[in-house]
Design an enzyme around this catalytic site. Structure first.
Site, PDB file in Angstrom:
ATOM      1  CB  CYS A 190      -0.904   0.007   1.229  1.00 30.49           C
ATOM      2  SG  CYS A 190      -1.828   1.539   1.362  1.00 30.49           S
TER       3      CYS A 190
ATOM      4  CB  THR B 131      -2.122   1.628  -6.405  1.00 32.17           C
ATOM      5  OG1 THR B 131      -1.730   1.740  -5.038  1.00 32.17           O
ATOM      6  CG2 THR B 131      -3.534   1.099  -6.487  1.00 32.17           C
TER       7      THR B 131
END
Lengths: 233, 297
Positions: B126, B188
């Site tokens: 993350c 991401t």
């Protein structure tokens, strides 16, 4: 995401304002926008017309918003969500508190469609009643009895013959929605009743999962308007 | 009848198709996981940590022309409450629980809270939370420790979710050596967006993680590189939007793929992709499992 300027602000009372934007949004009644007050938070708000939101101060962001200076830019995403379905016949509106906001927009829309709208409007006290003059037929209840019937909107609902209406549209706190759903179910009117449901919302675009209902449907995407027969309450 | 050609096996888990719900998307409540599991091969719940964690103020997720940017900040109700929520999961697809923590022992301690999990995914990637996620996943030695401790704590498969913001192969190798059953690539990419009228970053956390279609070529390359170097299965993730993307990821070397941002378009996405995949295998006559790594000669 884009920005709109606050063009005009109507202060209805100490806690409620309508904020008009510099441009109209291509939108339908029941849809909401994610409005970002820069430096504070981004919050979901129902449109009360294609170019306005009607807001009650409940948290830090809404408190700032009800007295936002004209000329301020705010961030907007949307409009999002499934709107109310229209009718050109008889419609009953049931509003609790600031739940009036999307129904003001819906009233304009349905009136233009040729519908006949009757509003049952419950609030805590008379100073929380807004946009009443925009409706032709209104019955009011207040909890403190300062205007209309002393009681809640559910007391007003008792006197209505629900089957007279082609559609019933409901917006307000969830406890009220649940009770109205019980009542319309007894009359077999749940498929003709539409509820604007509120849940804690983050993304507004169906990905974060904060606002899902008991059956996994997303308030921001499949809702916020649900038919009575779609709710598992 | 062609539907059976979609079946895959991942680390001993039988899946009806290679599609998995990516962590962080629609995974906070058992009700939505159950709904989405109907047409998914597996679902991954939102990352959970030991203690309750607030996350960032809104805006936390924004859409831009080629995908999404989010900085939710690993909001979590904490292990006890989330386990209670997940115990209500009624889907028949395997439920994978994604974990985050700031050190190896804490990671390992989390697994015992989730008996309903079919596997665990370790969030080592993350990009927008302090001390957890990428803060752990950028250090190969720490990744090794985390994976080893978690693998010791459970019999269930352990997946390491990798970041594209570091050397994905180096971290992937560390995870494999430590006993990971599979790697998930990729999380991401770091990114941000500025409102040019307000002249301010839009996300409350200033920057976040970019997902969606724009990152797909980067993810395919990561899967490709990992396939060359690793022998454990790879789960591809990053911008899968059409059935062609699934096929592409599989040909690059992914045994399964995760889908997230595409739910922006519809919550019936698994159903529609499944139907398209059925059409694809009807055309090729091949089991989907057989195309894994097909582009490597």
């Amino acid at each position: 995401m884009f920005s709109l300027k606050v063009e005009e602000i109507i202060r209805h009372s100490e806690t409620i304002s309508t904020i008009f934007f510099s441009g109209k949004l291509r939108s339908y009644p029941g849809q909401f926008i994610m409005l970002n007050v820069f430096g504070l938070e981004e919050i979901p708000l129902s449109l009360s017309s294609p170019d306005s939101v009607t807001v009650k101060a409940v948290g830090e962001t809404t408190k700032a918003l009800i007295s936002i200076p004209t000329g301020t830019f705010v961030g907007v995403r949307g409009p999002f969500g499934r709107p109310f379905s229209p009718t050109n016949k008889k419609a009953l509106f049931v509003a609790g508190g600031i739940g009036i906001a999307p129904l003001v927009f819906l009233n304009d829309f349905l009136t233009a469609c040729g519908a006949k709208v009757r509003l049952l409007y419950g609030a805590k006290s008379s100073d929380e009643l807004v946009w009443v003059d925009r409706f032709d037929e209104v019955r009011i209840s207040t909890e403190d009895g300062s205007e209309g019937l002393k009681g809640t909107v559910l007391d007003l609902l008792k006197d209505e013959n629900l089957r007279d209406y082609d559609r019933i549209y409901v917006c307000g706190p969830e406890a009220m929605l649940r009770k109205v759903l019980e009542i319309v179910k007894k009359e077999g009117m749940e498929k003709r009743t539409e509820f604007s449901v509120e849940r804690m919302m983050k993304c507004g675009i169906g990905v974060c999962g904060s606002c899902v209902l008991e059956d996994g449907l997303r308030v921001c995407a499949e809702g916020p308007v649900f038919r009575g027969d779609e709710l598992l309450w | 009848m062609y539907e059976r050609l979609l079946r895959i096996e991942l680390c001993g888990m039988k899946m009806k198709n290679p599609m998995m719900l990516a962590s962080g998307i629609l995974g906070s409540y058992a009700s939505s996981l159950t709904r989405l599991s109907e047409h998914a091969g597996a679902v991954v719940a939102k990352s959970v940590g030991m203690e309750e964690r607030e996350g960032y103020a809104n805006p936390t997720v924004i859409n831009y022309s080629h995908g999404l940017i989010n900085a939710v900040g690993l909001a979590s109700p904490g292990a006890v409450k989330f386990a209670e929520e997940l115990s209500k999961y009624e889907g028949d697809a395997p439920l994978i629980v994604s974990l985050f923590a700031s050190e190896p022992q804490e990671f390992a301690a989390l697994t015992s809270y989730f008996p309903m999990a079919s596997a665990f995914e370790l969030n080592l990637s993350c990009p927008h939370a302090e001390k957890v996620g990428l803060a752990i996943g950028s250090d190969p030695e720490l990744v090794y420790e985390v994976v080893r401790e978690v693998a010791k704590s459970t019999q269930k498969p352990v997946f390491a979710k990798l970041s594209p913001n570091v050397d994905v192969v180096e971290i992937g190798k560390a995870a494999e050596e430590a006993g990971a059953d599979a790697v998930v690539a990729i999380n991401t990419l770091k990114g941000m967006k500025i409102d040019i009228v307000a002249r301010k970053p839009i996300l409350s956390n200033v920057s976040g993680g970019v997902s969606g279609e724009a990152m797909k070529p980067i993810a395919v390359k990561a899967v490709w590189d990992l396939y060359e170097e690793l022998s454990i299965p790879i789960i591809g993730a990053g911008g899968v939007t059409s059935w062609k993307d699934i096929v592409e990821f599989m040909m690059a070397g992914a045994t399964a793929v995760q889908i997230g941002s595409a739910f922006y378009y519809s919550n019936r996405y698994f159903y529609s992709l499944k139907e398209s995949l059925i059409a694809y295998v009807r055309w090729t006559g091949e089991r989907l499992e057989d195309i894994v790594g097909a582009a490597h000669s």
